[in-house]
Design an enzyme around this catalytic site. Structure first.
Site, PDB file in Angstrom:
ATOM      1  N   SER A   1       8.285  11.046 -46.561  1.00 29.79           N
ATOM      2  CA  SER A   1       7.677  11.827 -47.637  1.00 29.79           C
ATOM      3  C   SER A   1       6.238  11.375 -47.921  1.00 29.79           C
ATOM      4  O   SER A   1       5.316  12.191 -47.984  1.00 29.79           O
ATOM      5  CB  SER A   1       8.546  11.677 -48.891  1.00 29.79           C
ATOM      6  OG  SER A   1       7.913  12.216 -50.011  1.00 29.79           O
TER       7      SER A   1
ATOM      8  N   HIS B   1      -2.560   5.223 -51.706  1.00 32.10           N
ATOM      9  CA  HIS B   1      -1.304   5.660 -52.326  1.00 32.10           C
ATOM     10  C   HIS B   1      -0.720   4.489 -53.097  1.00 32.10           C
ATOM     11  O   HIS B   1      -0.726   3.358 -52.617  1.00 32.10           O
ATOM     12  CB  HIS B   1      -0.297   6.119 -51.260  1.00 32.10           C
ATOM     13  CG  HIS B   1       1.020   6.507 -51.862  1.00 32.10           C
ATOM     14  ND1 HIS B   1       1.260   7.761 -52.392  1.00 32.10           N
ATOM     15  CD2 HIS B   1       2.152   5.793 -52.065  1.00 32.10           C
ATOM     16  CE1 HIS B   1       2.487   7.795 -52.881  1.00 32.10           C
ATOM     17  NE2 HIS B   1       3.052   6.617 -52.694  1.00 32.10           N
TER      18      HIS B   1
ATOM     19  N   LYS C   1       2.431  13.301 -46.078  1.00 33.25           N
ATOM     20  CA  LYS C   1       1.384  13.928 -46.918  1.00 33.25           C
ATOM     21  C   LYS C   1       0.029  13.296 -46.633  1.00 33.25           C
ATOM     22  O   LYS C   1      -0.994  13.982 -46.623  1.00 33.25           O
ATOM     23  CB  LYS C   1       1.767  13.815 -48.390  1.00 33.25           C
ATOM     24  CG  LYS C   1       2.891  14.805 -48.743  1.00 33.25           C
ATOM     25  CD  LYS C   1       3.355  14.687 -50.168  1.00 33.25           C
ATOM     26  CE  LYS C   1       4.265  13.504 -50.358  1.00 33.25           C
ATOM     27  NZ  LYS C   1       5.035  13.462 -51.576  1.00 33.25           N
TER      28      LYS C   1
ATOM     29  N   ASP D   1       8.425  18.687 -47.236  1.00 31.22           N
ATOM     30  CA  ASP D   1       8.642  17.632 -48.232  1.00 31.22           C
ATOM     31  C   ASP D   1       9.047  18.218 -49.576  1.00 31.22           C
ATOM     32  O   ASP D   1       9.863  17.645 -50.293  1.00 31.22           O
ATOM     33  CB  ASP D   1       7.383  16.767 -48.394  1.00 31.22           C
ATOM     34  CG  ASP D   1       7.601  15.659 -49.424  1.00 31.22           C
ATOM     35  OD1 ASP D   1       8.533  14.854 -49.211  1.00 31.22           O
ATOM     36  OD2 ASP D   1       6.888  15.608 -50.433  1.00 31.22           O
TER      37      ASP D   1
ATOM     38  N   ARG E   1      16.636  15.702 -52.503  1.00 33.03           N
ATOM     39  CA  ARG E   1      16.938  14.262 -52.629  1.00 33.03           C
ATOM     40  C   ARG E   1      17.283  13.932 -54.080  1.00 33.03           C
ATOM     41  O   ARG E   1      18.169  13.137 -54.359  1.00 33.03           O
ATOM     42  CB  ARG E   1      15.736  13.429 -52.172  1.00 33.03           C
ATOM     43  CG  ARG E   1      15.637  13.304 -50.660  1.00 33.03           C
ATOM     44  CD  ARG E   1      14.281  12.786 -50.246  1.00 33.03           C
ATOM     45  NE  ARG E   1      14.025  11.447 -50.725  1.00 33.03           N
ATOM     46  CZ  ARG E   1      12.795  10.917 -50.846  1.00 33.03           C
ATOM     47  NH1 ARG E   1      11.733  11.628 -50.505  1.00 33.03           N
ATOM     48  NH2 ARG E   1      12.637   9.705 -51.283  1.00 33.03           N
TER      49      ARG E   1
END
Ligand code: IUR
Length: 448
Positions: A185, A84, A189, A163, A170
């Site tokens: 978040s 990520h 995932k 999410d 948000r």
């Protein structure tokens, strides 16, 4: 059971919520039994008061379990990995890293995102390849992993529905920049992908979410702790995001630079990130004894063409015609016979002799964004052909009048102000002044 107003009050007053209370909150979000105003109030209370580590872990776990949690064949145990990144300019690492990892024996169900504001998104880049389908079901993902070893896809409807709701709210309640909410978040995932190992590229610098290394490190350490708590072996890399990664920015252009890299002709900074992140993942899976052997294997897979073969197979598995995939991967490709080229290109020239001291990735990205390369709101289309090629690198000598940037644009032509901002993105120094390219990777956070 505690009522939702009681939960909001408790957080508002700065108390820690129990696992059961966090479960109640997240399940009411998923089942839509909570009012939007209540969710917004809870998000603001979390933003204001923060959460202790145990709450963040419970939040992440409950978010992860709000939808489908993928499961993989036993034979893949220990080898399912992903990366990520917190987002950058010219960040095409995923396009090279996923196939390189597959070539080294990993299974990579890479779930990526779209670009927002000035940062690019891997899915947008891949969609500039005709036929590339980022929508794959869990069953299709498993099938592609079985035959190829990697895929790059969008988030399915069933994955972490909580999410989707929270992320949207948000945005509208100014609660995006909350460490517990960011960690929940991102890691929920990754947890739903049932990974064995995860590596995070947390960026800092003028073109990153966090401007300084210390605050990026705080986020990175939290993400590593939460992900390790969920059973994923996780490491983080802190990397500098001041200039661009590589020389090409823009969707189609970044696909071209990724393919060039997979043909062994990639820029050093991109290779540095790919081998560092990939080396860490190979080490964490236990496929190699240490990080330097991991780096070597990733580098060999890229330079030797094994990763290119995986990228080609992945394109075909995700809908690209065999002939198109073959042409994109041949040694000397006319990329623009396949990828759409913008109507116009213009070159910016150096005003004087000198040495390139700096390239401002943020200025470049913002101009490209307004010319159509990016989106301002989720769901908007992007123009894949808009982008820029940097024709010089930091440390390079340039002569007066030499081209240093080629801008690709369509019907939205750059204004004089945008042209002058582009010019200001490159800083020249006097001849003799030298500045060597700095390494992008500044610090590693390893799993305990
Ligand atoms: N990416 C995510 O998936 N979640 C977040 O909260 C942020 C980036 I900020």
């Amino acid at each position: 059971m505690t009522s939702i107003p009681d939960l909001i009050r408790k957080k508002r007053d700065g108390e820690a919520l129990s696992d059961a209370e966090i479960k109640t909150f997240i399940s009411s979000v998923t089942n839509k039994t909570i009012q939007e105003s209540q969710t917004g109030a809870m998000l603001m209370a979390i933003w204001q008061k923060g959460m202790v580590d145990a709450e963040i872990e419970a939040l992440t776990r409950e978010m992860m379990s709000s939808g489908e949690v993928m499961s993989w064949p036993k034979a893949w145990a220990g080898r399912v990995v992903d990366k990520h990144s917190t987002g950058g300019v010219g960040d095409k690492v995923s396009l090279v890293l996923a196939p390189a990892l597959a070539a080294c024996g990993c299974m990579v169900p890479m779930i990526s995102g779209r670009g927002l504001a000035h940062t690019g998104g891997t899915l947008d880049k891949l969609e500039s390849i005709p036929g590339f389908n980022i929508h794959q079901s869990t069953a299709q993902i498993q099938e592609i992993l079985g035959s190829v070893g990697c895929c790059i896809v969008g988030q399915t409807e069933m994955l972490v529905p909580a999410d989707r709701v929270l992320y949207g709210l948000r945005d509208t309640t100014s609660t995006v920049d909350s460490l517990p909410l960011i960690a929940g978040s991102i890691i929920s995932k990754k947890g739903a992908e049932s990974l064995s190992a995860l590596v995070l590229d947390v960026k800092f610098g003028r073109a990153a979410l966090y401007k300084d290394q210390e605050s990026a490190k705080e986020l990175a350490q939290l993400l590593v702790n939460v992900a390790n708590g969920l059973g994923m072996r996780t490491a983080a890399v802190l990397s500098c995001m001041d200039a661009t990664i590589g020389r090409y920015v823009g969707n189609s252009l970044e696909v071209i630079e990724s393919l060039e890299t997979l043909k062994g002709r990639g820029p050093d900074d991109l290779m540095e990130l790919v081998t560092t992140l990939g080396g860490l993942l190979l080490m964490m899976t236990g496929l190699v004894p240490d990080q330097s052997e991991g780096r070597r294997q990733i580098s060999d897979a890229v330079i030797g063409g094994a990763a290119l073969a995986k990228f080609r197979a992945m394109m075909e598995a995700q809908g690209v015609a065999k002939e198109t995939a073959g042409r994109l991967c041949s040694a000397h490709t006319d990329y623009y016979s396949i990828l759409r080229k913008s109507e116009h290109q213009v070159e910016l020239r150096s005003p004087e002799d000198g040495v390139v001291l700096d390239v401002d990735g943020l200025v470049l990205a913002k101009v490209l964004h307004t010319l159509g390369a990016g989106r301002s709101k989720a769901g908007e289309p992007v123009n894949h052909s808009v982008g820029a090629e940097l024709l010089v690198s930091v440390g390079e000598k340039v002569e007066k009048g030499a081209s240093w940037l080629r801008l690709h644009y369509d019907d939205l032509a750059p204004t004089p102000d945008q042209m002058s901002r582009l010019r200001s993105a490159v800083t020249l120094g006097a001849r003799g002044e030298t500045r060597r390219r700095q390494n992008l990777v500044k610090e590693l956070l390893l799993p305990k």
